[in-house]
Design an enzyme around this catalytic site. Structure first.
Site, PDB file in Angstrom:
ATOM      1  N   LYS A 110       0.816  -1.217   0.000  1.00  0.00           N
ATOM      2  CA  LYS A 110       0.000   0.000   0.000  1.00  0.00           C
ATOM      3  C   LYS A 110       0.848   1.264   0.000  1.00  0.00           C
ATOM      4  CE  LYS A 110      -4.214  -2.094   1.676  1.00  0.00           C
ATOM      5  NZ  LYS A 110      -3.820  -3.510   1.834  1.00  0.00           N
TER       6      LYS A 110
HETATM    7  C1  PLP Z   1      -4.531  -4.612   1.305  1.00  0.00           C
HETATM    8  C2  PLP Z   1      -3.780  -5.898   1.266  1.00  0.00           C
HETATM    9  C3  PLP Z   1      -4.147  -6.941   0.379  1.00  0.00           C
HETATM   10  C4  PLP Z   1      -5.366  -6.870  -0.525  1.00  0.00           C
HETATM   11  O1  PLP Z   1      -5.209  -5.916  -1.553  1.00  0.00           O
HETATM   12  P1  PLP Z   1      -6.483  -5.384  -2.366  1.00  0.00           P
HETATM   13  O2  PLP Z   1      -5.992  -4.282  -3.235  1.00  0.00           O
HETATM   14  O3  PLP Z   1      -7.461  -4.916  -1.305  1.00  0.00           O
HETATM   15  O4  PLP Z   1      -7.035  -6.526  -3.144  1.00  0.00           O
HETATM   16  C5  PLP Z   1      -3.352  -8.087   0.358  1.00  0.00           C
HETATM   17  N1  PLP Z   1      -2.275  -8.220   1.163  1.00  0.00           N
HETATM   18  C6  PLP Z   1      -1.902  -7.242   2.033  1.00  0.00           C
HETATM   19  C7  PLP Z   1      -0.710  -7.455   2.901  1.00  0.00           C
HETATM   20  C8  PLP Z   1      -2.633  -6.043   2.114  1.00  0.00           C
HETATM   21  O5  PLP Z   1      -2.254  -5.083   2.985  1.00  0.00           O
END
Ligand code: PLP
Length: 459
Positions: A110
């Site tokens: 993220k």
């Molecule tokens: C947010 C997240 C996901 C999922 O990603 P999306 O874009 O919501 O599909 C998977 N793994 C981790 C570690 C995350 O923080």
């Protein structure tokens, strides 16, 4: 570049307005009116270039921004990453690669989007002479990424609500140890759904929203999806694109990350498989298999960032599968709300299956994958990444398969230690996380009290 709402009735907006709005006024999500193309020569010309330069070339046509200004913001966004390649590839086995997306400041993918969005927001607010207040709820990863991205920026105050006692120690400390006065970690009594409901209620209070300049940076924000398109391109080019096709497997929750892969393919990147990997909260896998999109209860797993039944960005995939028919999408979303699910039409299901494959991993399979990979390759996977690796192994073929490693194993040390017998260490640049002083405000689940706390802090 204009952006259209997936529900068809909100006005079209330019890039910056779509970014600042987040959600469209008709409840829909913004999607670019057309996808800019990169021809084979343009893709080939990315080989060997620094990550920041690939960001610039991939996202600029979507933004309409001047090259020098955008380049400056991109440089600042990725300067705090702990790896020169930003998104390095490592090999797991024959034709199977891991794309490490956890070298940002909060050790999860993220950061790629949030760091850039922080710079873009600050730049827009400076030019407009405005201030905004970001309020978000988090189960862990999004909130820490937001606080890291907005700490110390001008014209932006950032408040993150997290459920008291229900996030991991690493996640909490990433939110509570930044010392800058414009970021605020609020530990609320209740669970994640309570936090999210409180945020929703504050957004529903129009007078409050306008008074404080309330804005959201949750995963439906188009600018977040856009930033995530880039690492598909950088990875595919490293593995031989445009001359060779590449597959990707993506641990999926809210569908933002994997939808970015579809955008990369629509731009012209040769992606031959795009695989949705879910844990036992498998609504997306069931949808691709059966065409029935139906909510069941959320079951907690060792990959908590994927414990989701309402996958908000899936609406964008539906919009594309229904040939950009906003009216049809709005109707499906109404059905989801009133009946808890809907059936995808035959034509749209065919289109979804042409775009995505899918698979799921049980808790036992996830643990076994962490254990086996550790033994066979020395690589330590986080539980989300392990879901991806397990599903990817069922889809490896003649072309390279890349599994997205969405978080660093040290972010989920208990699950990793239970599987491997070894506790994963934080990277050296973060080794003092547990020595830094924490700054957090305990709050009740009381909307008027929260609103006055926010107004006092920004006054
Ligand atoms: C947010 C997240 C996901 C999922 O990603 P999306 O874009 O919501 O599909 C998977 N793994 C981790 C570690 C995350 O923080």
């Amino acid at each position: 570049m204009q952006y259209h709402s997936t529900r068809g009735t909100a006005p079209a907006l330019g890039f910056e307005d779509a970014m600042l709005a987040g959600l469209a006024r008709d409840g829909g999500l913004y999607v670019p009116a057309e996808i800019p193309r990169m021809d084979a020569a343009a893709i080939a010309d990315l080989a060997g270039r620094p990550y920041e330069e690939i960001v610039l070339r991939v996202i600029r046509p979507f933004t309409g921004m001047a090259e020098s200004r955008l380049s400056d913001l991109i440089g600042r966004a990725y300067a705090g990453f702990g790896h020169d390649a930003r998104a390095p590839l490592v090999q797991l086995g024959p034709n199977h690669f891991l794309l490490e997306l956890f070298h940002g400041p909060t050790l999860a993918f993220k950061d790629f989007a949030m760091q850039l969005i922080g710079q873009l927001f600050q730049d827009a607010m400076r030019r407009r002479g405005q201030r905004i207040t970001i309020v978000g709820a988090t189960s862990g990863d999004t909130g820490s990424a937001a606080i890291e991205a907005f700490r110390g920026l001008d014209n932006v105050e950032c408040f993150i609500l997290f459920p008291h006692g229900r996030v991991s120690d690493v996640q909490r400390r990433q939110m509570t140890t930044p010392a800058e006065s414009n970021v605020h970690a609020l530990a609320m009594d209740g669970d994640f759904d309570d936090c999210q409901a409180a945020v929703k209620e504050m957004f529903g209070d129009g007078a409050f929203r306008d008074r404080v300049g309330l804005t959201a940076v949750n995963s439906i924000n188009w600018a977040r999806v856009l930033a995530q398109v880039v690492y598909y391109v950088s990875a595919a080019v490293s593995l031989g694109a445009p001359h060779r096709a590449v597959g990707f497997t993506v641990p999926t929750g809210n569908f933002g990350d994997i939808f970015a892969g579809d955008i990369a393919r629509r731009m012209g990147l040769p992606i031959d498989r795009l695989v949705i990997a879910t844990n036992r909260n498998d609504i997306l896998h069931r949808t691709i298999l059966t065409g029935d999109h139906r909510k069941e209860g959320v079951e907690p797993t060792i990959s908590p960032s994927m414990d989701i039944q309402v996958s908000s960005n899936f609406e964008r995939a539906l919009y594309m599968a229904y040939g950009r028919d906003g009216r049809a999408v709005a109707q499906l979303m109404d059905e989801l709300k009133s009946d808890g699910g809907f059936a995808v039409s035959q034509g749209a299901l065919g289109s979804l299956r042409d775009t995505y494959a899918s698979g799921r991993a049980s808790e036992e399979e996830t643990r076994a994958t962490i254990r086996d990979m550790h033994r066979r390759t020395g690589q330590t996977l986080c539980p989300h990444t392990a879901v991806g690796v397990k599903v990817a192994e069922e889809h490896i073929g003649a072309s390279p398969m890349v599994t997205l490693a969405t978080a660093h194993p040290a972010k989920f040390p208990d699950a990793v230690e239970a599987a491997t017998g070894q506790r994963p260490a934080l990277p050296p640049r973060m080794a003092d996380l547990f020595d830094r002083p924490e700054r957090v405000t305990r709050v009740a689940n009381d909307i008027p009290a929260l609103q006055s706390l926010i107004e006092d802090r920004i006054a």
